[in-house]
Design an enzyme around this catalytic site. Structure first.
Site, PDB file in Angstrom:
ATOM      1  N   VAL A  15      52.454  34.816  29.556  1.00 38.70           N
ATOM      2  CA  VAL A  15      51.832  34.304  30.745  1.00 38.70           C
ATOM      3  C   VAL A  15      52.050  32.654  30.911  1.00 38.70           C
ATOM      4  CG1 VAL A  15      50.206  34.065  32.677  1.00 38.70           C
ATOM      5  CG2 VAL A  15      50.506  36.365  31.346  1.00 38.70           C
ATOM      6  N   GLU A 131      42.256  34.750  40.514  1.00 41.37           N
ATOM      7  CA  GLU A 131      43.042  35.979  40.994  1.00 41.37           C
ATOM      8  C   GLU A 131      44.050  36.802  40.197  1.00 41.37           C
ATOM      9  OE1 GLU A 131      43.802  38.379  43.650  1.00 41.37           O
ATOM     10  OE2 GLU A 131      43.625  36.358  44.810  1.00 41.37           O
ATOM     11  N   VAL A 134      42.384  40.268  38.323  1.00 36.87           N
ATOM     12  CA  VAL A 134      42.570  41.718  38.677  1.00 36.87           C
ATOM     13  C   VAL A 134      43.820  41.865  39.524  1.00 36.87           C
ATOM     14  CG1 VAL A 134      41.068  43.202  40.282  1.00 36.87           C
ATOM     15  CG2 VAL A 134      40.008  41.407  39.016  1.00 36.87           C
ATOM     16  N   ASP A 203      38.808  48.660  30.728  1.00 34.84           N
ATOM     17  CA  ASP A 203      39.581  47.518  31.174  1.00 34.84           C
ATOM     18  C   ASP A 203      39.291  47.607  32.862  1.00 34.84           C
ATOM     19  OD1 ASP A 203      42.197  45.666  31.542  1.00 34.84           O
ATOM     20  OD2 ASP A 203      42.571  47.212  32.932  1.00 34.84           O
ATOM     21  N   LYS A 207      37.263  44.941  35.755  1.00 35.36           N
ATOM     22  CA  LYS A 207      38.035  44.431  36.992  1.00 35.36           C
ATOM     23  C   LYS A 207      37.189  44.956  38.401  1.00 35.36           C
ATOM     24  CE  LYS A 207      42.504  44.558  34.883  1.00 35.36           C
ATOM     25  NZ  LYS A 207      43.405  45.578  34.848  1.00 35.36           N
TER      26      LYS A 207
END
Length: 440
Positions: A15, A131, A134, A203, A207
């Protein structure tokens, strides 16, 4: 001319490297949209010599994340290391305390320390944007926090884990077992070597806790989420769901109830006609039910370098435009404390699969136990030898018969008491399979 926004990035994995590439490749677009340029001035990662396919010349390489967070030239600190503790926590805290803005994709950190970090952001004037934490590229945070700021939200639910959605999709489409699909997901890189965090629902729970805070004005509290995973789902459940007009998804659901905010993660039967039932593979989706509007469903890639980097850069662009939204849509002082709502209070329909024994009066006994708890049945069917479903007709079988019950709305407590009584009657073999039904 307005000076460019100067960015420091901690973490140059898939990322982080993609964020650097996007900033360089989209300079002209970013400048036009933000009214100023965006420039990476400092970075750090575990391995400086690793080949990343990006040009880091002219960018300060710092010894650790804290050095990037406190770098005098950095206006916006981007944390992409992960983990609920240090160094992510200490470096983000330092950046916010210095009045800098922060962008992170770290769901674990926001779920555990979001309130503390939001307090720092409010006190010192920086933005706290997350942002990418999630649903990846799906702009659900911005939609709830800003796009629906004038709407009272009653329920938010969705598919928040691509690994689980991929496994359930493969199980349904190919008739494979959970174990077979999990192994294949690991081979393809969709699931970790130790997959429990994904497949056991944790997980998704992190979220969901974030979405619930935004939607209902509560303090983020992942311990308030009831969690069940997908490992008990069998191929026969998926086939039965299809025959009955449903599809099974692992959903995170947060909703207003008479007793407070209910937050839960579990396998769920959703109508085949619903938008969320159409979401297959590793794709994520979130549906928002608001007062006075039809449900809104957002669908898109929930993971991967490009998708996550896109969400990160959108947050950075907001900082460059000087857009400041309160981290959880309202001041921390106004956020309500929430506790775990007992699942026994949950009300809804249920799918129940029992292995009924070849005994006279078995069906009547099951029906009686349900009636004692005032549970009404929408349907009661048994598996036909050809794999379909047919109404129970009392035909004798030499071995236990799979019986499927669909209930009308009832309480979880009543359903559990009824099934405990059925088990004590010894008219079924094994443990009943129970899956909640979520209506449109």
């Amino acid at each position: 001319m307005v000076a460019p926004l100067k960015v420091g990035i901690a973490g140059l994995g898939t990322v982080g490297a993609e964020v650097v590439r996007l900033i360089e490749a989209q300079q002209s677009i970013l400048s036009a949209r933000c009214g100023r340029g965006i420039k990476v001035v400092a970075v750090t990662a575990r391995n400086k010599s690793k080949k990343r396919g990006i040009d880091l010349r002219g960018i300060d390489w710092m010894k650790d994340p804290l050095a990037v967070a406190t770098h005098p030239e950095v206006d916006c600190f981007v944390e992409l290391m992960g983990g609920a503790g240090d160094p992510a926590l200490s470096s983000i805290s330092a950046a916010l305390a210095a009045g800098k803005s922060v962008v992170t994709a770290n769901k674990a950190l926001v779920a555990k320390h979001g309130v503390k970090l939001a307090t720092l952001a409010e006190k010192h004037g920086g933005a706290l944007n997350y942002e990418a934490a999630v649903a990846g590229a799906v702009p659900v945070i911005k939609t709830i926090r800003e796009g629906l700021s004038g709407t009272s939200i009653n329920r938010v639910y969705g598919i928040l884990n691509g690994t689980c959605n991929y496994i359930l999709t493969r199980m349904e489409q190919e008739g494979l077992s959970f174990a077979e699909c999990l192994k294949d997901a690991q081979r393809l890189g969709y699931a970790e070597a130790e997959p429990s965090f994904d497949v056991d629902g944790y997980d998704t729970a992190q979220k969901l806790a974030i979405l619930a805070s935004l939607a209902f004005g509560t303090k983020v509290n992942e311990s308030a989420v009831s969690v069940e995973g997908i490992s008990t789902i069998a191929a026969e459940d998926l086939r039965a769901a299809a025959d009955l007009g449903y599809r099974i998804k692992l959903l995170g659901v947060a909703m207003r109830t008479k007793t407070g905010i209910e937050q839960r993660v579990h396998p769920t039967m959703v109508p085949l006609t619903s938008s969320i039932a159409q979401v297959m593979g590793v794709t994520n989706a979130v549906t928002i039910d608001g007062a006075g509007i039809a449900p809104i469903t957002l669908v898109g890639p929930g993971a991967g370098g490009a998708a996550t980097a896109s969400a990160v850069l959108a947050d950075v662009a907001d900082v460059a435009r000087n857009v400041r939204a309160l981290p959880f849509a309202q001041p921390v002082a106004k956020l309500k404390t929430t506790t775990k709502a007992p699942m026994e209070r949950h009300e809804g329909g249920y799918y129940i699969r029992l292995m009924a024994r070849d005994l006279a009066g078995t069906a009547a006994r099951i029906a009686t136990r349900l009636a004692e708890q005032k549970i009404s049945l929408e349907s009661i069917v048994q598996k036909h030898p050809n794999g379909g479903l047919e109404p129970i007709d009392g035909t004798k079988k030499s071995s236990p018969v799979p019986v499927i019950l669909i209930t009308y709305a009832t309480s979880e407590d009543a359903m559990r008491r009824a099934l405990q009584a059925v088990q004590k009657d010894k008219v079924i073999s094994g443990k009943p399979q129970v899956i909640r039904i979520e209506k449109n």
